[in-house]
Write a protein that holds these residues in place. Structure first.
Motif, PDB file in Angstrom:
ATOM      1  N   UNK A 160       0.849  -1.189   0.000  1.00 17.79           N
ATOM      2  CA  UNK A 160       0.000   0.000   0.000  1.00 17.79           C
ATOM      3  C   UNK A 160       0.889   1.245   0.000  1.00 17.79           C
ATOM      4  N   UNK A 161       0.499   2.249  -0.768  1.00 13.80           N
ATOM      5  CA  UNK A 161       1.296   3.473  -0.868  1.00 13.80           C
ATOM      6  C   UNK A 161       0.401   4.690  -0.661  1.00 13.80           C
ATOM      7  N   UNK A 162       1.034   5.804  -0.320  1.00 14.20           N
ATOM      8  CA  UNK A 162       0.283   7.038  -0.079  1.00 14.20           C
ATOM      9  C   UNK A 162       0.065   7.839  -1.353  1.00 14.20           C
ATOM     10  N   UNK A 175       0.305  -1.588  -4.847  1.00 13.13           N
ATOM     11  CA  UNK A 175       0.952  -2.453  -5.820  1.00 13.13           C
ATOM     12  C   UNK A 175       0.928  -3.876  -5.263  1.00 13.13           C
ATOM     13  N   UNK A 176       0.735  -4.866  -6.122  1.00 16.54           N
ATOM     14  CA  UNK A 176       0.637  -6.239  -5.631  1.00 16.54           C
ATOM     15  C   UNK A 176       1.271  -7.217  -6.607  1.00 16.54           C
ATOM     16  N   UNK A 179      -1.712  -2.993 -10.107  1.00 20.55           N
ATOM     17  CA  UNK A 179      -2.120  -1.890  -9.249  1.00 20.55           C
ATOM     18  C   UNK A 179      -3.585  -2.116  -8.907  1.00 20.55           C
ATOM     19  N   UNK A 180      -3.966  -1.886  -7.660  1.00 19.24           N
ATOM     20  CA  UNK A 180      -5.368  -1.950  -7.259  1.00 19.24           C
ATOM     21  C   UNK A 180      -5.693  -0.728  -6.416  1.00 19.24           C
ATOM     22  N   UNK A 181      -6.973  -0.413  -6.358  1.00 13.22           N
ATOM     23  CA  UNK A 181      -7.466   0.636  -5.462  1.00 13.22           C
ATOM     24  C   UNK A 181      -8.349  -0.040  -4.423  1.00 13.22           C
ATOM     25  N   UNK A 182      -7.986   0.118  -3.151  1.00 16.49           N
ATOM     26  CA  UNK A 182      -8.693  -0.531  -2.053  1.00 16.49           C
ATOM     27  C   UNK A 182      -9.625   0.448  -1.346  1.00 16.49           C
ATOM     28  N   UNK A 197     -13.654  -3.710 -11.865  1.00 17.45           N
ATOM     29  CA  UNK A 197     -13.021  -3.281 -10.619  1.00 17.45           C
ATOM     30  C   UNK A 197     -11.837  -2.387 -10.947  1.00 17.45           C
ATOM     31  N   UNK A 198     -11.366  -1.643  -9.934  1.00 17.93           N
ATOM     32  CA  UNK A 198     -10.218  -0.757 -10.104  1.00 17.93           C
ATOM     33  C   UNK A 198      -8.938  -1.598 -10.039  1.00 17.93           C
ATOM     34  N   UNK A 199      -8.596  -2.198 -11.147  1.00 15.40           N
ATOM     35  CA  UNK A 199      -7.462  -3.103 -11.271  1.00 15.40           C
ATOM     36  C   UNK A 199      -6.696  -2.748 -12.533  1.00 15.40           C
TER      37      UNK A 199
END
Length: 276
Positions: free
Chosen positions: A116-118, A135-136, A168-171, A204-206
């Motif tokens: 997870x990043x800011x 990032x995953x 990249x994903x948005x959680x 999804x945000x992927x």
């Protein structure tokens, strides 16, 4: 699942604070994973930061997470030439545990090493302020979500999901559950949000970029071209290992975080510091 909700809430709050603090810098420029619940939520970690000319990484206590392949030991993000290198070291062979197959997309599992990043999701092409960018490196043998690439070189682009690869994903919080667990943000019917050019056409945000992703020995590494993040001068980060699951009825939430194995920081704050 209470622990998932607790750490999800902590992560969301921590990233909101970190993102606010860094805004100027950034814009200026299972197998059996269900039985291995990380019941402490990382709470017993005693991480120690280590410094270098690229910022502060996160050193974590060994032995407080199972499987050992997801027990974080060290998490760093460093600049190397024109790339930003995301690294996690674990207690056992990285990638040695993969999800069991169920034979179909619905109800299938995803195992992941996550940073997870800011940075704002808009840094990589998602809608601005749409959630927590992460990032995953993931493996999910029941489906392929990298339709642009043939990772195993066999002439097909639809059979590589079991190989470890980058996203990249948005959680965001999963509001359908009382524990507040995180999910990958869904795209509802009729929505047309900003999305990266390598979005794999899923609701999804992927994002499915073709980043160099390597699991060697006890280390997981993803190399991201710095230009793709706008050459950020600094950002905060954490390391997380987790299992996700595709909803059996394929409805919102489509992909949720089901189990957090480990957190580099212990409390899912973002003590890691990348500095250009």
């Amino acid at each position: 699942m209470a622990v998932v909700g607790t750490v999800a809430a902590a992560l969301t709050a921590a990233i909101a604070v970190a993102g606010s603090a860094l805004q100027k810098d950034e814009t200026g420029r299972p197998h059996d994973h269900a039985s291995h619940s990380h019941s402490s939520g990382g709470a017993h970690h005693h991480p120690k930061g280590h410094h270098g000319h690229h910022g502060k990484g996160i050193t974590s206590e060994k032995g407080d997470a199972e499987p050992a392949a997801f027990d974080l030991v060290e998490t760093t993000v460093r600049r190397q030439g024109d790339r930003i290198v995301f690294t996690e070291r674990v207690r056992a062979q990285a990638g040695s545990v993969k999800p069991e197959t169920v034979g179909e997309f619905a109800g299938s599992s995803v195992l992941s090493y996550v940073w997870p990043v800011s940075l704002n999701p808009s840094s990589v092409g998602f809608a601005k302020d749409s959630g927590v960018l992460a990032l995953a490196a993931t493996s999910h043998p029941d489906f392929d979500d990298t339709p642009l690439y043939d990772e195993d070189g066999n002439g097909r682009k639809d059979d590589d999901g079991g190989l470890w690869h980058s996203h990249w994903v948005v959680l965001v919080p999963d509001t359908t559950r009382p524990d507040g667990a995180l999910k990958v943000r869904d795209i509802k019917p009729g929505e047309t949000p900003d999305l990266p050019k390598t979005w794999p056409n899923v609701p999804i945000f992927l994002d499915s970029p073709d980043y160099d992703t390597r699991l060697t020995g006890k280390k997981v590494t993803i190399e991201v071209p710095a230009k793709e993040l706008g050459f950020p001068s600094s950002f905060s980060y954490n390391g997380v290992t987790a299992a996700l699951k595709v909803n059996a009825d394929l409805h919102d939430p489509l992909l949720r975080v089901e189990n957090v194995f480990d957190s580099a920081s212990g409390d899912l704050s973002m003590p890691g510091q990348f500095k250009r």
